[in-house]
Design an enzyme around this catalytic site. Sequence first.
Site, PDB file in Angstrom:
ATOM      1  N   GLU A 326       0.807  -1.215   0.000  1.00  0.00           N
ATOM      2  CA  GLU A 326       0.000   0.000   0.000  1.00  0.00           C
ATOM      3  C   GLU A 326       0.838   1.262   0.000  1.00  0.00           C
ATOM      4  OE1 GLU A 326       0.967  -0.152   4.242  1.00  0.00           O
ATOM      5  OE2 GLU A 326       0.090  -1.698   3.005  1.00  0.00           O
ATOM      6  N   ASP A 368      14.572  19.685 -32.975  1.00  0.00           N
ATOM      7  CA  ASP A 368      14.521  20.717 -34.001  1.00  0.00           C
ATOM      8  C   ASP A 368      15.901  21.382 -34.058  1.00  0.00           C
ATOM      9  OD1 ASP A 368      13.543  22.448 -35.897  1.00  0.00           O
ATOM     10  OD2 ASP A 368      12.787  23.884 -34.436  1.00  0.00           O
TER      11      ASP A 368
END
Length: 906
Positions: A326, A368
Amino acid sequence: MAPSRWLSRVRALCSFDRARARAASITELALVHADFAARLRYDRRSSPERVLAATAAQEPEVVMRQLDSGLHGLTAEEAAMRLKITGLNLLSIEKPPTWWQIFLGVLPNPFNILLVLLAVLSVATPSPNWPTFVILMLMITISVVVRFWQEYRSNVAAIKLRESVSTDVTVRRDMGGKAADFTVDERDLVPGDIVLLSPGDTVPVDGLVIESSNMQISQSSLTGESEPVRKRPSAEAAKEDASLFESENLVFMGTSVISGSGAVMVRSTGDDAFIATVMKQVNKKRPLNSFQRGIRNVLVISAKITKSWSNAALFSVSVAVGLVPEMLPAIVNGNLARGAFTLARKKAIVKRLDAVQNLGGMSVLCSDKTGTLTLDEISLCHHVNTYGREDGNLLRLAYTIAAHQSGKKNSIDAAILRFVDEGEEKEIGPVGEKIAEIPFSFEKRRSSCIIRSAGGKHVLLCKGAFEEILMLSSHAQHGDEPVHLDGGARRELVQLASAYNDDGYRVIGVASKEVDENDVLTDVDLDHLHSDMTVCGVLTFLDPIKDDAAASIKRLQSLGVDVKILTGDNLRVALKVCRTLDLVTEVDEEAIQAITGPHLANMEPEDFDNAVKSGKIFAKLTPNQKGQVIMSLKKAGHTVGMLGDGINDCIALRCADAGISVDTGAAVAKDCADVILTQKELGIIVDCVLTGRLTHGNTVKYIKMVASSNFGNVFSILIASAWLPYNPMTSLQILIQNLLYDISQIAIPWDRMDEEYLQAPRNWDAKDLIRFVLVLGPTSSTIDMCTFALNWFYYGIRTAHSSRVAMAQTHWFLEGLLTQTLIVHLLRTTKIPLFQRRAAPVMVVMTVAIMLIGFAIPYVPPFQRTLALVRPAPSFLGFLLAELVLYCVGVQLVKMAYLRLFKTWI
């Protein structure tokens, strides 16, 4: 009357008049605000669709009156007052949870629920056990505090990172009857504001278009349609029986401006916007899964052995809670937040936390060219006519086109204007009056304007990529007369441009054409005018390469990250840059290492994928083609990062596993990105990769450790349930053991990883996880079997009624906790722990502390009584030490065999 008394009387009357005027103004303002609040409440009773549909059907003047605004916008005071009524322009899903929401969220987990149940039972029986109740409540408090602190810190870190990336917008404000432009945070926008939009902007609100200069909006985020939509004012733009998205006078939050510019009256903000209705989610109950079915089987086995269904039920629930990690969300989120915080100190802001791990798994970085490999400091270098000589008239034509482009100037336009303003040609001005403009388009790679010359003629002026301009031209300007472009003349112009390209210059063509006045209608598409133009000359631009570009690319390649260039520029320019960076070997246009968008467009899917796989430079790509290259790489199994800062990079940024932009990039690019660099330095990407791999490694480390440990516990419990006539541990003992183990794992985000692990991309591998669990789980169970055998054969504990059952349970409690905690140091590295590799100090301190606490629990009387533990047999301490040594040696041998067989570990 004395002059002094008269003067005092006049002053008193004036003061009274001013006070009365202020009171009247305040009353009027209060009424305006009351009307605005009433209008807002009325709108909120309707759906956003109905509000926007009604707005689209009305003229802008009507909407302005309804919102008590005008063409000059709101005053700053009015906007501030409306902000108090509407709240910040944020969607609910973007609003950070409060501390009490986080606290309530960590309370209802299975561990706490079961402890509360046990605590209630301990005092609800005829003989209430208050010490047990107190200790159980203390355990609940510890569990809640630990989980809350982890979740709270993760959320705070995420909020700080998100707030560090703000988006400013330009608004028009009323300054005493005059309009003035101001920059404000988009979160402060209110209905009635006027927002000015330019290419690259993300639309921050739902609004009505009141001004437009060929504004094109991409609505793909809402409709999925890739083609941009033209937006213009007037209710006539709202078509009858059309969908809301077809209304040309409406813009929607989350869409983006592709080209052109405009002004928008804000209609809806925050949760009143249309996109808020789209983003609502409904939680559904999940069906019974295999884990739950497995726990049900444990219940049946245990009940048949112990003959007690109630005890078996409690034991099975405890096993389920003990086996479920948990703390997994808290530790994983804490690990990601830790990585994001580390990157923030290294000048990279993470917007989406799971992108941290994607950075670590990145095997291909697509980038780019402009602004990433280069400085994005474009300067105009040459302005030559078709003869190759400097020409002042050509510069004037280029200046005219740049000056007449509305909205934010792109880098080329800005360079032209700067060249004129800072150079000797300051007297240069536009050659005519602007009639219309055609904004830049990434697909068509050109921008134009139509002017009225001094002689009254209408002239189309166009500049754009040289290849596109030449293709659309039929004549060339030679002196004062245009001449027909034959094959020889075209070759000469191509050679002129290629010579500049080979030197690394970006070449832009300039052309003109006289057009008929009747063809110039600003309300229709003017693109058909781009034909039979006359080439006037070329402009050359240079963008220097960054100093750190070559070193950063080499470092990325050494880390196993392949770098590919995706650009809309000319192939020759891209090749020049990449050769300078040693990114490619000597190639020509036909080589597969370098390819252009038009060539890719003509390929079959299989050939396209092969070209993408081997290519290094992709030039003259459209925005859609950049996205297609990314998707092809992902289809081949790569984890792909995309580095870009322009509008044309947005599709690729969304397609990538990790989209990276820069803080100075276009707003829409930053919205699409997962990571924002605060500085344009490629070296930051290297830090991102290493931090991502460290974060990924620590996350996988925890998951593998907890999964193998829990699987081993399942294996051991199943054997114990079938063999032993008593439960090997009580439900409360399992929960305490689980709590202590989870606490020991909190330090994992601060742990180190082996240097060898950081040298290659890392990704999730489900098969490897299953294999790891199947091998290491039973390995840990062998030590459990030793403890069970000692209890059965050496200590003679063979019945459920034996007075020494508590001692047997204590033995397994100690052995299970110590081996479970100790395994962290064995599994965290491929090397021999302590001797060849050491964990981070905080990890050592945490695990040693938990082992000491766990070992001391059976010796502390309050814990003894509450947990039903006893002092272990003195002889067992020697056996326990031997088991720990045997366990360490066994796991190390298994690790060495696993590495030799499967060539991997964490």
